[in-house]
Design a protein around this motif. Structure first.
Motif, PDB file in Angstrom:
ATOM      1  N   GLU A 189       0.863  -1.182   0.000  1.00 42.79           N
ATOM      2  CA  GLU A 189       0.000   0.000   0.000  1.00 42.79           C
ATOM      3  C   GLU A 189       0.895   1.227   0.000  1.00 42.79           C
ATOM      4  OE1 GLU A 189      -2.988  -0.076   3.058  1.00 42.79           O
ATOM      5  OE2 GLU A 189      -3.284  -2.247   2.866  1.00 42.79           O
ATOM      6  N   GLY A 190       0.666   2.127  -0.945  1.00 41.95           N
ATOM      7  CA  GLY A 190       1.547   3.283  -1.063  1.00 41.95           C
ATOM      8  C   GLY A 190       2.970   2.876  -1.387  1.00 41.95           C
ATOM      9  N   MET A 191       3.120   1.746  -2.053  1.00 41.75           N
ATOM     10  CA  MET A 191       4.393   1.197  -2.518  1.00 41.75           C
ATOM     11  C   MET A 191       5.194   0.495  -1.432  1.00 41.75           C
ATOM     12  SD  MET A 191       5.812   3.992  -5.245  1.00 41.75           S
ATOM     13  CE  MET A 191       4.752   4.668  -6.522  1.00 41.75           C
ATOM     14  N   LEU A 192       4.740   0.473  -0.196  1.00 36.34           N
ATOM     15  CA  LEU A 192       5.507  -0.158   0.879  1.00 36.34           C
ATOM     16  C   LEU A 192       4.756  -1.342   1.479  1.00 36.34           C
ATOM     17  CD1 LEU A 192       7.005   2.863   2.843  1.00 36.34           C
ATOM     18  CD2 LEU A 192       8.175   1.300   1.288  1.00 36.34           C
ATOM     19  N   PRO A 193       5.500  -2.359   1.999  1.00 36.23           N
ATOM     20  CA  PRO A 193       4.853  -3.471   2.700  1.00 36.23           C
ATOM     21  C   PRO A 193       4.045  -2.975   3.895  1.00 36.23           C
ATOM     22  CG  PRO A 193       7.137  -3.994   2.196  1.00 36.23           C
ATOM     23  CD  PRO A 193       6.954  -2.544   1.875  1.00 36.23           C
ATOM     24  N   THR A 194       2.777  -3.363   3.940  1.00 39.17           N
ATOM     25  CA  THR A 194       1.858  -2.938   5.003  1.00 39.17           C
ATOM     26  C   THR A 194       1.235  -4.174   5.629  1.00 39.17           C
ATOM     27  OG1 THR A 194       1.379  -0.935   3.730  1.00 39.17           O
ATOM     28  CG2 THR A 194      -0.156  -1.491   5.487  1.00 39.17           C
ATOM     29  N   PHE A 206       0.726  -1.161  10.218  1.00 37.65           N
ATOM     30  CA  PHE A 206       2.077  -0.607  10.173  1.00 37.65           C
ATOM     31  C   PHE A 206       2.689  -0.834   8.800  1.00 37.65           C
ATOM     32  CE2 PHE A 206       3.981  -0.024  14.656  1.00 37.65           C
ATOM     33  CZ  PHE A 206       2.806   0.500  15.152  1.00 37.65           C
ATOM     34  N   ILE A 207       3.765  -0.079   8.524  1.00 37.95           N
ATOM     35  CA  ILE A 207       4.570  -0.303   7.333  1.00 37.95           C
ATOM     36  C   ILE A 207       5.984  -0.691   7.768  1.00 37.95           C
ATOM     37  CG2 ILE A 207       3.274   1.228   5.820  1.00 37.95           C
ATOM     38  CD1 ILE A 207       5.328   3.409   6.327  1.00 37.95           C
ATOM     39  N   LEU A 208       6.747  -1.267   6.843  1.00 35.13           N
ATOM     40  CA  LEU A 208       8.122  -1.671   7.110  1.00 35.13           C
ATOM     41  C   LEU A 208       9.075  -0.609   6.580  1.00 35.13           C
ATOM     42  CD1 LEU A 208      10.285  -3.858   7.893  1.00 35.13           C
ATOM     43  CD2 LEU A 208      10.092  -4.659   5.521  1.00 35.13           C
ATOM     44  N   ASP A 209      10.053  -0.219   7.410  1.00 32.41           N
ATOM     45  CA  ASP A 209      11.032   0.780   6.980  1.00 32.41           C
ATOM     46  C   ASP A 209      12.313   0.627   7.790  1.00 32.41           C
ATOM     47  OD1 ASP A 209      12.485   2.927   6.148  1.00 32.41           O
ATOM     48  OD2 ASP A 209      11.055   4.446   6.754  1.00 32.41           O
ATOM     49  N   VAL A 282       5.261   2.334  12.174  1.00 34.33           N
ATOM     50  CA  VAL A 282       6.337   1.782  11.360  1.00 34.33           C
ATOM     51  C   VAL A 282       7.130   0.749  12.152  1.00 34.33           C
ATOM     52  CG1 VAL A 282       8.321   2.330   9.907  1.00 34.33           C
ATOM     53  CG2 VAL A 282       6.555   4.044  10.269  1.00 34.33           C
ATOM     54  N   LEU A 283       7.406  -0.376  11.510  1.00 33.69           N
ATOM     55  CA  LEU A 283       8.331  -1.385  12.024  1.00 33.69           C
ATOM     56  C   LEU A 283       9.720  -1.021  11.507  1.00 33.69           C
ATOM     57  CD1 LEU A 283       9.074  -4.187  13.275  1.00 33.69           C
ATOM     58  CD2 LEU A 283       8.379  -5.194  11.091  1.00 33.69           C
ATOM     59  N   THR A 284      10.674  -0.850  12.414  1.00 36.52           N
ATOM     60  CA  THR A 284      11.964  -0.270  12.049  1.00 36.52           C
ATOM     61  C   THR A 284      13.133  -1.144  12.495  1.00 36.52           C
ATOM     62  OG1 THR A 284      11.877   0.986  14.099  1.00 36.52           O
ATOM     63  CG2 THR A 284      11.086   2.090  12.114  1.00 36.52           C
ATOM     64  N   ASN A 299       6.713 -14.395  -1.849  1.00 38.77           N
ATOM     65  CA  ASN A 299       5.484 -14.922  -1.249  1.00 38.77           C
ATOM     66  C   ASN A 299       4.724 -13.902  -0.406  1.00 38.77           C
ATOM     67  OD1 ASN A 299       5.722 -17.738  -2.185  1.00 38.77           O
ATOM     68  ND2 ASN A 299       7.574 -17.745  -0.918  1.00 38.77           N
ATOM     69  N   GLY A 300       5.176 -12.659  -0.399  1.00 39.02           N
ATOM     70  CA  GLY A 300       4.441 -11.595   0.284  1.00 39.02           C
ATOM     71  C   GLY A 300       4.309 -11.786   1.780  1.00 39.02           C
TER      72      GLY A 300
END
Length: 452
Positions: A189-194, A206-209, A282-284, A299-300
């Motif tokens: 979502e929004g180009m990032l893993p969510t 959350f998103i991954l960053d 965010v997961l950091t 495999n997402g």
């Protein structure tokens, strides 16, 4: 140019560019401006060293230039004999401490920083810089209580205050199964893993960053679920357009990701949704550091394994028969993952690996690198950003030969080219990383492992 429009989910989602802990610069920014100049000096120093390896001055100069050009592994090997004796040379001790810290040799980093503090007078810059180094070391080793013995560190006041106030040991891990492994599915979502995460019993998105430090969570969400505030600080981000914002450093009772729960979790309570960012947090890097972590692009899913021999065995079993590539990395400041890469055929550049770059570009070039390599850029109409052409991009032996465009002019604050005391050429992103089967971060082996 729609693909390069910058929404607030934006580029560099949580990279802190006004660095929380003051950067460690050996000889000052700008003494040797470009990498090409440093490489010439390095070649001369290597010749001198090979002619007189027993000369401490030539060994020190060679190791320093290796450090500045990003060959941290060889630099540590070269400087090591100078550190085995009780040296009182501040530059040698500082170089040894920096290299030990970068390579996660925290025992020696602590020893060298303590030696500097014992030699330097209280209140001197050397004493204060060594105290900052110790604070960072205690941050990485989760020994927050040790900061209580350090003097006040003005530039890092909020993080030191958070560590001093933090109740008990951070990041206690509880597993739901005996394999001590869990897989968390994600969507883009929004180009990032969510993905779904539970904080203090509340289901959130959350998103991954890897470009971020502590877990990030929106301040409003944090208030709703009762997160504890421990300190206040100000930070500058690309997603705020360089504007300084007030944040809080705090604590969550628990964070659950699939079948693993992290207890007593440090958090950054951020200026987030008010800036148009849709995720709750965010997961950091600091959270990922607790695990042998894999993002399985094919495999997402994200896979969290325990950082031990069993986790490593389970990982090796999972990639048996697949072609893998190991790439060593270092960890600087609180969360910055640096490794060696290439651009347009130029090898041995130093890249920050930031999976949170959410624009369509796979790479951000630092102005110093672009000037040194004489790469022309084109201004994006209506913005301060610039584009340039990429013919090939790589990490280690992984090279992506498909034409692409890179971004420039997006960094905020002081130019980062020399900000770490070594040359930082660029930033490589999710748009590059996602082209491979999986990406694993092994914080014990200090290496990235890619499957093709």
């Amino acid at each position: 140019m729609n693909m390069f429009r910058m929404p607030l989910v934006l580029i560099l989602v949580v990279v802190i560019l006004a660095v929380i802990f003051v950067s460690f610069v050996l000889f000052g920014e700008g003494k040797i401006k470009y990498r090409s100049e440093v490489l010439k000096a390095l070649a001369r120093a290597e010749t001198m060293f090979n002619q007189s390896p027993g000369n401490p001055a030539s060994r020190q100069e060679y190791a320093t230039l290796l450090f500045q050009t990003g060959d941290f592994w060889k630099a540590k090997m070269i400087v090591q004999p100078l550190l085995e004796k009780p040296s009182e040379d501040f530059e040698i001790l500082h170089l040894g401490a920096r290299l030990a810290y970068l390579l996660a040799d925290y025992k020696n980093a602590e020893e060298f920083y303590r030696r500097i503090m014992n030699l330097a007078g209280k209140g001197t810059k050397k004493y204060k810089d060594a105290a900052k180094g110790l604070a960072l070391t205690y941050f990485q080793t989760r020994t927050y209580d040790k900061v209580k013995e350090l003097p006040d560190i003005k530039e890092s006041k909020a993080f030191v205050e958070m560590m001093k106030k933090f109740p008990g040991k951070p990041y206690t891990i509880e597993w739901a199964n005996k394999e001590r492994t869990t897989a968390v599915p994600y969507t883009i979502e929004g180009m990032l893993p969510t993905f779904e995460v539970r904080v203090n019993g509340k289901d959130l998105k959350f998103i991954l960053d890897t470009g971020g430090n502590l877990f990030y969570i929106d301040k409003g969400v944090a208030k709703d679920i009762g997160l504890e505030k421990l300190a206040t600080h100000k930070a500058t981000y690309a997603y705020t357009g360089g504007q300084e914002v007030e944040e809080f450093l705090g604590r969550a009772d628990s964070v659950t990701l699939g079948g693993v729960t992290i207890k007593n979790v440090p958090m950054t309570l951020a200026e987030w949704k008010s800036r148009g960012i849709e995720s709750d947090g965010v997961l950091t890097t600091q959270a990922l550091k607790e695990f042998l972590f894999t993002i399985d692009y094919r495999n997402g899913q994200m896979i969290f394994r325990e950082r031990n021999e069993l986790g490593l065995k389970l990982f090796k079993d999972s990639v048996e028969g697949k072609e893998t590539v190991d790439i060593p990395f270092v960890l600087d400041e609180t969360h910055l993952l640096f490794t060696r890469g290439s651009l347009n055929g130029t090898p041995n550049l130093t890249f920050l690996v930031d999976s949170g770059l959410a624009a369509s570009a796979s790479f951000v070039g630092m102005d110093g690198m672009l000037e040194d390599l004489k790469i022309e850029t084109t201004k994006i109409e209506g913005s301060k950003y610039r584009l340039f052409t990429i013919s090939s991009l790589g990490l280690g032996s992984l090279v992506w030969d498909k034409p692409a465009q890179g971004l420039a002019g997006i960094m905020v604050g002081e130019p980062p080219y020399w900000s770490q005391g070594f040359i930082w050429d660029g930033l490589i992103s999710h748009q590059f990383l996602k082209n491979f089967g999986s990406w694993t971060i092994d914080f014990d082996g200090m290496k990235f492992i890619f499957t093709k």
